[in-house]
Design an enzyme around this catalytic site. Structure first.
Site: not given
Length: 381
Positions: A74, A97, A170
Site C-alpha cells: 500500500n 504509467n 499500447d
C-alpha cells in the site's frame, strides 16, 4: 545466459503498455517484480477479453505478466512505502504509467528516487507526455488511435474511421520503453549514473506512422485517401491491396502493375499504361483487376505468381495459420502454468539469442504471491 540476467526491474505499471515492456525484459532474463495493491492487485487483472479468466485474473493479464513476481504494498502506508524504497535502493530499473503528478504525491517521482538510488533507470509511460493540454487525459489505446489520425488509414474509402484490431498504441509504446531502458542501461555502464526514460502512447503512435505523416507534411498536407475497396495502404499505388478470388482472397503487395497483368495474361488499358497513373487511378485499376481475380481460386493465382517471385499471399484465419507448418516451424506457441497448476497456451518471446528460442514456463503471479520471499531476501522487515 540471457542478456538481462542480473537486472532487477520494479514494475509499478498496469494494463498493457508498461506491463508489455516488463514482459519483454523478463523474457530477456530480467527479474521483474510487480508492485501491486494488496488484495486486488493491479487494475489490469480485471480487464478481460471475451470475459476469459485464469484463476482470479483475466487471461489477457496473464499474457502480459508471465514470468514476473508480485509484491503487494500500500503506497499510501508509510511502513509499506519504506519497504518499497528499500527495494528501489537495490533495483536497476523501475517503471510506472501513473498519470502526471501521481508519483509526486506518493513521493516516488524521479527527483526523489534518484536520491535513493542514483544508478536507477526510471521509466515512465504516459498517455500524452507530461505537458500540454492533454497531459491529464486518460491514456487509452483506442483514444490515442482516434486522436492521432491512425483510424483514417484502416478500412476502405467509404468506411467510418476504423481503428486497428490490436492494442497497437499500447504494444508499440511498450516496445519503445524497452528500447529506451536498454539504451539507458548501456549508458549507465559508461557513466555509472541512472537516467529517466519517458515514452507516451501518443508519441509512439505518431512514430509508427512516420512514413505516412512525413508524406502528408511534404505533399501539400493532403489527407491520406484509402482505396475504395481492398485498401491495404493509403499511400501506395495499385495493385497494392486485397482482392477477392473465386474461393477466398489474395494479397498483392509490391508488384508492378504491368508485370502483374502480363502474368495474368490480360491486356492493360492504355489509360493505365503510364506508371504515373497507378496512384491517382488506383480505384479504377483495382476495379479493373477484380473480375479477373474472381474467375479463379487463390491457389490458381499463387501458382502463377510465386514462381515469378511476386510479393503475394493467401489470407488465412487464425485456425489456418496456427495449424500450418510454416507457423509450427517457428515454435511460437508455449504452455505456461500458474502457481495453482492451471495451464494455458500463449505466445513466446519472438527474440532468439545465439539461435536459441526463449521459453518461459511461469505464468503471472497472484497479487502479493512473493511478499514473504522478497521481504526475506531484501531484509525489508
Amino acid at each position: 545466459m540471457l542478456p538481462l540476467e542480473g537486472i532487477t526491474v520494479l514494475e509499478f505499471a498496469q494494463f498493457m503498455a508498461g506491463p508489455s515492456a516488463g514482459l519483454k525484459m523478463a523474457d530477456l532474463g530480467a527479474r521483474v517484480i510487480k508492485i501491486e495493491r494488496p488484495g486486488s492487485g493491479e487494475a489490469g487483472r480485471q480487464i478481460a477479453i471475451k470475459n476469459l479468466f485464469i484463476d482470479e485474473s483475466s487471461m489477457v493479464f496473464h499474457t502480459a505478466n508471465r514470468n514476473k513476481e508480485s509484491y503487494a504494498a500500500n503506497l499510501k502506508d508509510p511502513a509499506d512505502l519504506e519497504k518499497v524504497k528499500k527495494l528501489i535502493a537495490r533495483a536497476d530499473v523501475m517503471t510506472h504509467n501513473f498519470r502526471p503528478g501521481v508519483m509526486e504525491k506518493i513521493g516516488l517521482d524521479f527527483e526523489v528516487v534518484k536520491t535513493i538510488n542514483p544508478q536507477l533507470i526510471y521509466g515512465v509511460v504516459s498517455g500524452y507526455s507530461s505537458k500540454g493540454p492533454w497531459a491529464k487525459k486518460p491514456g487509452q489505446d483506442l483514444l490515442i488511435q482516434s486522436l492521432s489520425g491512425f483510424n483514417y488509414l484502416n478500412g476502405n474509402a467509404n468506411d467510418n474511421p476504423t481503428p486497428s484490431g490490436l492494442a497497437t498504441s499500447d504494444i508499440f509504446t511498450g516496445a519503445h520503453l524497452v528500447q529506451g531502458v536498454i539504451a539507458a542501461l548501456i549508458q549507465r555502464c559508461k557513466t555509472g549514473v541512472g537516467s529517466k526514460v519517458e515514452v507516451s502512447l501518443l508519441e509512439s503512435t505518431i512514430d509508427i506512422q512516420f512514413e505516412l505523416i512525413t508524406t502528408y507534411l511534404n505533399d501539400g498536407e493532403k489527407s491520406p485517401q484509402r482505396a475504395k475497396k481492398g485498401n491495404a495502404h493509403a499511400y501506395l499505388d495499385a495493385p497494392y491491396g486485397i482482392y477477392k478470388t473465386k474461393d477466398n482472397y489474395i494479397a498483392i503487395a509490391l508488384v508492378p502493375l504491368t508485370s502483374l497483368t502480363k502474368a495474368m495474361n490480360i491486356s492493360l488499358p492504355s489509360e493505365f499504361s503510364s506508371k504515373e497513373t497507378w496512384f491517382p487511378k488506383r480505384d479504377q485499376i483495382m476495379e479493373f483487376l477484380s473480375p479477373y481475380f474472381e474467375k479463379e481460386s487463390t491457389q490458381y493465382w499463387l501458382d502463377i505468381f510465386e514462381p515469378l517471385d511476386f510479393c503475394c499471399s493467401d489470407i488465412y484465419s487464425y485456425k489456418q495459420f496456427l495449424n500450418h507448418e510454416g507457423c509450427k516451424a517457428l515454435q511460437m506457441i508455449q504452455e505456461v502454468e500458474t502457481s495453482d497448476g492451471i495451464k494455458m497456451k500463449t505466445t513466446r518471446c519472438p527474440i532468439r539469442i545465439d539461435g536459441e528460442r526463449i521459453f518461459k514456463r511461469k505464468s503471472a503471479p497472484k497479487p502479493g504471491e512473493n511478499n514473504a520471499s522478497i521481504e526475506k531476501e531484501f531484509n525489508l522487515n
